[in-house]
Design a protein around this motif. Structure first.
Motif, PDB file in Angstrom:
ATOM      1  N   CYS A  16     -22.401  -0.695  -0.001  1.00  0.00           N
ATOM      2  CA  CYS A  16     -21.262  -1.429  -0.542  1.00  0.00           C
ATOM      3  C   CYS A  16     -20.038  -1.238   0.348  1.00  0.00           C
ATOM      4  CB  CYS A  16     -20.943  -0.960  -1.964  1.00  0.00           C
ATOM      5  SG  CYS A  16     -22.322  -1.096  -3.119  1.00  0.00           S
ATOM      6  N   THR A  17     -19.026  -2.046   0.086  1.00  0.00           N
ATOM      7  CA  THR A  17     -17.776  -1.926   0.817  1.00  0.00           C
ATOM      8  C   THR A  17     -17.007  -0.701   0.341  1.00  0.00           C
ATOM      9  OG1 THR A  17     -16.575  -3.293  -0.785  1.00  0.00           O
ATOM     10  CG2 THR A  17     -17.667  -4.427   1.042  1.00  0.00           C
ATOM     11  N   SER A  18     -16.039  -0.277   1.159  1.00  0.00           N
ATOM     12  CA  SER A  18     -15.227   0.879   0.788  1.00  0.00           C
ATOM     13  C   SER A  18     -14.419   0.601  -0.476  1.00  0.00           C
ATOM     14  CB  SER A  18     -14.285   1.247   1.937  1.00  0.00           C
ATOM     15  OG  SER A  18     -13.450   0.148   2.267  1.00  0.00           O
ATOM     16  N   LEU A  19     -14.055  -0.668  -0.701  1.00  0.00           N
ATOM     17  CA  LEU A  19     -13.348  -1.042  -1.918  1.00  0.00           C
ATOM     18  C   LEU A  19     -14.193  -0.734  -3.147  1.00  0.00           C
ATOM     19  CD1 LEU A  19     -11.125  -2.550  -3.528  1.00  0.00           C
ATOM     20  CD2 LEU A  19     -12.404  -4.648  -3.090  1.00  0.00           C
ATOM     21  N   THR A  20     -15.452  -1.137  -3.108  1.00  0.00           N
ATOM     22  CA  THR A  20     -16.348  -0.900  -4.243  1.00  0.00           C
ATOM     23  C   THR A  20     -16.546   0.589  -4.485  1.00  0.00           C
ATOM     24  OG1 THR A  20     -17.499  -2.968  -3.754  1.00  0.00           O
ATOM     25  CG2 THR A  20     -18.615  -1.422  -5.210  1.00  0.00           C
ATOM     26  N   VAL A  21     -16.728   1.350  -3.419  1.00  0.00           N
ATOM     27  CA  VAL A  21     -16.934   2.796  -3.544  1.00  0.00           C
ATOM     28  C   VAL A  21     -15.713   3.449  -4.174  1.00  0.00           C
ATOM     29  CG1 VAL A  21     -17.331   4.937  -2.283  1.00  0.00           C
ATOM     30  CG2 VAL A  21     -18.519   2.853  -1.590  1.00  0.00           C
ATOM     31  N   THR A  22     -14.521   3.099  -3.677  1.00  0.00           N
ATOM     32  CA  THR A  22     -13.292   3.675  -4.213  1.00  0.00           C
ATOM     33  C   THR A  22     -13.110   3.322  -5.677  1.00  0.00           C
ATOM     34  OG1 THR A  22     -12.267   3.497  -2.028  1.00  0.00           O
ATOM     35  CG2 THR A  22     -10.793   3.833  -3.903  1.00  0.00           C
ATOM     36  N   LEU A  23     -13.401   2.068  -6.036  1.00  0.00           N
ATOM     37  CA  LEU A  23     -13.243   1.636  -7.420  1.00  0.00           C
ATOM     38  C   LEU A  23     -14.201   2.382  -8.339  1.00  0.00           C
ATOM     39  CD1 LEU A  23     -11.999  -0.258  -9.503  1.00  0.00           C
ATOM     40  CD2 LEU A  23     -13.716  -1.969  -8.882  1.00  0.00           C
ATOM     41  N   VAL A  24     -15.465   2.503  -7.940  1.00  0.00           N
ATOM     42  CA  VAL A  24     -16.459   3.185  -8.775  1.00  0.00           C
ATOM     43  C   VAL A  24     -16.100   4.660  -8.939  1.00  0.00           C
ATOM     44  CG1 VAL A  24     -18.867   3.927  -8.890  1.00  0.00           C
ATOM     45  CG2 VAL A  24     -18.323   1.581  -8.239  1.00  0.00           C
ATOM     46  N   VAL A  25     -15.730   5.325  -7.844  1.00  0.00           N
ATOM     47  CA  VAL A  25     -15.392   6.751  -7.910  1.00  0.00           C
ATOM     48  C   VAL A  25     -14.137   6.968  -8.753  1.00  0.00           C
ATOM     49  CG1 VAL A  25     -14.662   8.738  -6.542  1.00  0.00           C
ATOM     50  CG2 VAL A  25     -16.530   7.293  -5.740  1.00  0.00           C
ATOM     51  N   THR A  26     -13.158   6.074  -8.632  1.00  0.00           N
ATOM     52  CA  THR A  26     -11.932   6.193  -9.416  1.00  0.00           C
ATOM     53  C   THR A  26     -12.211   6.054 -10.910  1.00  0.00           C
ATOM     54  OG1 THR A  26     -10.618   5.290  -7.599  1.00  0.00           O
ATOM     55  CG2 THR A  26      -9.627   5.243  -9.785  1.00  0.00           C
ATOM     56  N   TYR A  47      -3.822   0.181  -4.523  1.00  0.00           N
ATOM     57  CA  TYR A  47      -4.169   0.408  -3.118  1.00  0.00           C
ATOM     58  C   TYR A  47      -5.428  -0.352  -2.722  1.00  0.00           C
ATOM     59  CZ  TYR A  47      -5.245   2.904   1.200  1.00  0.00           C
ATOM     60  OH  TYR A  47      -5.529   3.208   2.504  1.00  0.00           O
ATOM     61  N   THR A  48      -6.410  -0.360  -3.607  1.00  0.00           N
ATOM     62  CA  THR A  48      -7.661  -1.052  -3.297  1.00  0.00           C
ATOM     63  C   THR A  48      -7.564  -2.555  -3.484  1.00  0.00           C
ATOM     64  OG1 THR A  48      -8.427  -0.733  -5.582  1.00  0.00           O
ATOM     65  CG2 THR A  48      -9.044   0.944  -3.962  1.00  0.00           C
ATOM     66  N   GLU A  49      -6.408  -3.029  -4.042  1.00  0.00           N
ATOM     67  CA  GLU A  49      -6.191  -4.465  -4.279  1.00  0.00           C
ATOM     68  C   GLU A  49      -7.346  -5.061  -5.078  1.00  0.00           C
ATOM     69  OE1 GLU A  49      -5.609  -6.146  -0.438  1.00  0.00           O
ATOM     70  OE2 GLU A  49      -3.623  -5.281  -0.179  1.00  0.00           O
ATOM     71  N   VAL A  50      -7.741  -4.331  -6.115  1.00  0.00           N
ATOM     72  CA  VAL A  50      -8.915  -4.728  -6.883  1.00  0.00           C
ATOM     73  C   VAL A  50      -8.684  -6.036  -7.625  1.00  0.00           C
ATOM     74  CG1 VAL A  50      -8.242  -3.353  -8.894  1.00  0.00           C
ATOM     75  CG2 VAL A  50     -10.627  -3.919  -8.537  1.00  0.00           C
ATOM     76  N   TRP A  51      -7.416  -6.265  -8.038  1.00  0.00           N
ATOM     77  CA  TRP A  51      -7.153  -7.497  -8.780  1.00  0.00           C
ATOM     78  C   TRP A  51      -7.345  -8.723  -7.886  1.00  0.00           C
ATOM     79  CZ3 TRP A  51      -3.828  -3.216  -9.395  1.00  0.00           C
ATOM     80  CH2 TRP A  51      -3.941  -2.586 -10.652  1.00  0.00           C
ATOM     81  N   ASN A  52      -6.889  -8.627  -6.642  1.00  0.00           N
ATOM     82  CA  ASN A  52      -7.098  -9.743  -5.718  1.00  0.00           C
ATOM     83  C   ASN A  52      -8.581  -9.962  -5.452  1.00  0.00           C
ATOM     84  OD1 ASN A  52      -4.333  -9.924  -5.540  1.00  0.00           O
ATOM     85  ND2 ASN A  52      -4.197  -8.758  -3.635  1.00  0.00           N
ATOM     86  N   HIS A  53      -9.303  -8.845  -5.355  1.00  0.00           N
ATOM     87  CA  HIS A  53     -10.742  -8.943  -5.084  1.00  0.00           C
ATOM     88  C   HIS A  53     -11.473  -9.584  -6.263  1.00  0.00           C
ATOM     89  CE1 HIS A  53     -14.567  -7.870  -3.243  1.00  0.00           C
ATOM     90  NE2 HIS A  53     -14.958  -7.401  -4.420  1.00  0.00           N
ATOM     91  N   LEU A  54     -11.114  -9.180  -7.495  1.00  0.00           N
ATOM     92  CA  LEU A  54     -11.755  -9.756  -8.669  1.00  0.00           C
ATOM     93  C   LEU A  54     -11.390 -11.223  -8.829  1.00  0.00           C
ATOM     94  CD1 LEU A  54     -11.330  -6.861 -11.268  1.00  0.00           C
ATOM     95  CD2 LEU A  54     -13.411  -7.516 -10.042  1.00  0.00           C
ATOM     96  N   GLY A  55     -10.140 -11.560  -8.511  1.00  0.00           N
ATOM     97  CA  GLY A  55      -9.732 -12.952  -8.604  1.00  0.00           C
ATOM     98  C   GLY A  55     -10.464 -13.830  -7.616  1.00  0.00           C
ATOM     99  N   LYS A 112       0.834  -1.211   0.000  1.00  0.00           N
ATOM    100  CA  LYS A 112       0.000   0.000   0.000  1.00  0.00           C
ATOM    101  C   LYS A 112       0.863   1.253   0.000  1.00  0.00           C
ATOM    102  CE  LYS A 112      -4.229  -1.865   2.056  1.00  0.00           C
ATOM    103  NZ  LYS A 112      -5.033  -1.683   0.841  1.00  0.00           N
ATOM    104  N   TYR A 113       1.986   1.227   0.733  1.00  0.00           N
ATOM    105  CA  TYR A 113       2.892   2.376   0.693  1.00  0.00           C
ATOM    106  C   TYR A 113       3.448   2.587  -0.715  1.00  0.00           C
ATOM    107  CZ  TYR A 113       2.900   2.742   5.795  1.00  0.00           C
ATOM    108  OH  TYR A 113       2.533   2.924   7.109  1.00  0.00           O
ATOM    109  N   THR A 114       3.721   1.479  -1.422  1.00  0.00           N
ATOM    110  CA  THR A 114       4.216   1.572  -2.793  1.00  0.00           C
ATOM    111  C   THR A 114       3.159   2.195  -3.706  1.00  0.00           C
ATOM    112  OG1 THR A 114       5.562  -0.407  -2.454  1.00  0.00           O
ATOM    113  CG2 THR A 114       5.155   0.272  -4.731  1.00  0.00           C
ATOM    114  N   SER A 115       1.912   1.772  -3.534  1.00  0.00           N
ATOM    115  CA  SER A 115       0.830   2.319  -4.363  1.00  0.00           C
ATOM    116  C   SER A 115       0.643   3.808  -4.111  1.00  0.00           C
ATOM    117  CB  SER A 115      -0.473   1.570  -4.087  1.00  0.00           C
ATOM    118  OG  SER A 115      -0.928   1.784  -2.759  1.00  0.00           O
ATOM    119  N   ILE A 116       0.758   4.220  -2.860  1.00  0.00           N
ATOM    120  CA  ILE A 116       0.623   5.640  -2.536  1.00  0.00           C
ATOM    121  C   ILE A 116       1.785   6.435  -3.119  1.00  0.00           C
ATOM    122  CG2 ILE A 116       0.681   7.293  -0.635  1.00  0.00           C
ATOM    123  CD1 ILE A 116      -2.015   5.966  -1.102  1.00  0.00           C
TER     124      ILE A 116
END
Length: 293
Positions: A226-236, A272-280, A82-86
């Motif tokens: 929804c989860t904060s992950l979903t909100v962040t992904l949609v807004v992004t 940061y949202t680790e969306v790939w892990n979530h989708l997998g 997460k520090y790397t993503s930031i």
């Protein structure tokens, strides 16, 4: 029923109701003040030589502000990933900001004095965006703690956040009146279907209010459903689509370096949202249990 009992109910019920109402109003007053400040500062930054694409990219750095304040206020700790993503988001914003600064100071039609003055206003705009970014992150943390304490009520939060700040616009009354006069002097436009003719700027304002309501209502519903992950992904993703539309339709200046910075920002956000892990995890079916003989 004895009158004394009824009197007791009045005092006990009404007085306790006032206490709890004041507690709720106090919390909402804090959140509404932050919401009003963030909204006004973000909008005013556009008057300070801040281009719309840079405005969108800079506001995408909310993850940086959220992480910094989360570490300071909530004592959170994050993984190295997460520090790397930031760091990636920070590099992207720096690249876009630096290239925009060069565009502000290198306009051929400006004299040296005018160029310095434009750059000074641009720096003030960057400062305003930075302040709004940190204030918005602080509001998010406050809202999160408020939801944990009192529960999530999207319609209630939507109403208080937009109704209570209205008196604050009295301080901007002269500016609002000046723009209302300019709106009324704009060219006439016949609204399709209903055939009413109005100044075109008033039509744009009406459509902006309607679409803004739809957008904000959707965000508030997302935060409760929804989860904060979903909100962040949609807004992004929404910010990315808006950025592309702003560049292509309005022909805003955007160099290859801006595209590179934008890639860093949105890649870092998705990391940061680790969306790939979530989708997998959602695509892979759960392992079947062995049947007992």
């Amino acid at each position: 029923m004895h009158p004394a009992f009824a009197v007791g109910l009045v005092f006990a019920g009404c007085c306790s109701n006032v206490i709890f109402l004041e507690l709720l109003a106090r919390y909402y007053a804090v959140m509404v003040t932050m919401f009003f400040t963030v909204s006004v500062v973000n909008n005013y930054a556009l008057n300070l030589n801040i281009a719309m694409p840079l405005h969108m990219i800079f506001r995408s750095g909310s993850l940086i502000a959220s992480m910094i304040l989360g570490i300071i206020i909530l004592k959170k700790r994050y993984s190295a990933f997460k520090y790397t993503s930031i760091a990636l988001v920070s590099v992207g914003i720096f690249v876009c900001t630096f290239m925009s600064a060069k565009q502000v100071t290198s306009q051929p039609s400006m004299s040296e004095n005018d160029g310095f003055q434009a750059f000074a206003w641009w720096l003030l705009g960057i400062g305003a965006l930075t302040f709004a970014l940190l204030m918005s992150a602080r509001m998010g943390i406050f809202q999160e703690t408020l939801y944990k304490q009192f529960g999530k009520h999207s319609k209630e939060a939507l109403f208080y956040n937009h109704a209570l700040p209205l008196p604050g616009f009295l301080f901007l009354a002269s500016d609002i009146y000046e723009h209302a006069v300019l709106f009324s002097k704009s060219e006439l436009y016949q609204v399709p279907v209903i055939g009413v003719t109005v100044p075109i700027m008033w039509f744009y304002l009406l459509m902006n209010v309607i679409t803004q309501y739809v957008c904000i209502r959707g965000v508030f519903i997302l935060t409760t459903e929804c989860t904060s992950l979903t909100v962040t992904l949609v807004v992004t993703l929404r910010k990315f689509v808006s950025l592309i539309f702003s560049i292509l339709y309005f022909q805003n200046p955007f160099t290859l370096w801006h595209w590179l910075g934008t890639l860093f920002v949105f890649t870092g956000t998705l990391m940061y949202t680790e969306v790939w892990n979530h989708l997998g995890a959602t695509k892979s079916p759960p392992p079947k249990e062995d049947k007992e003989n």
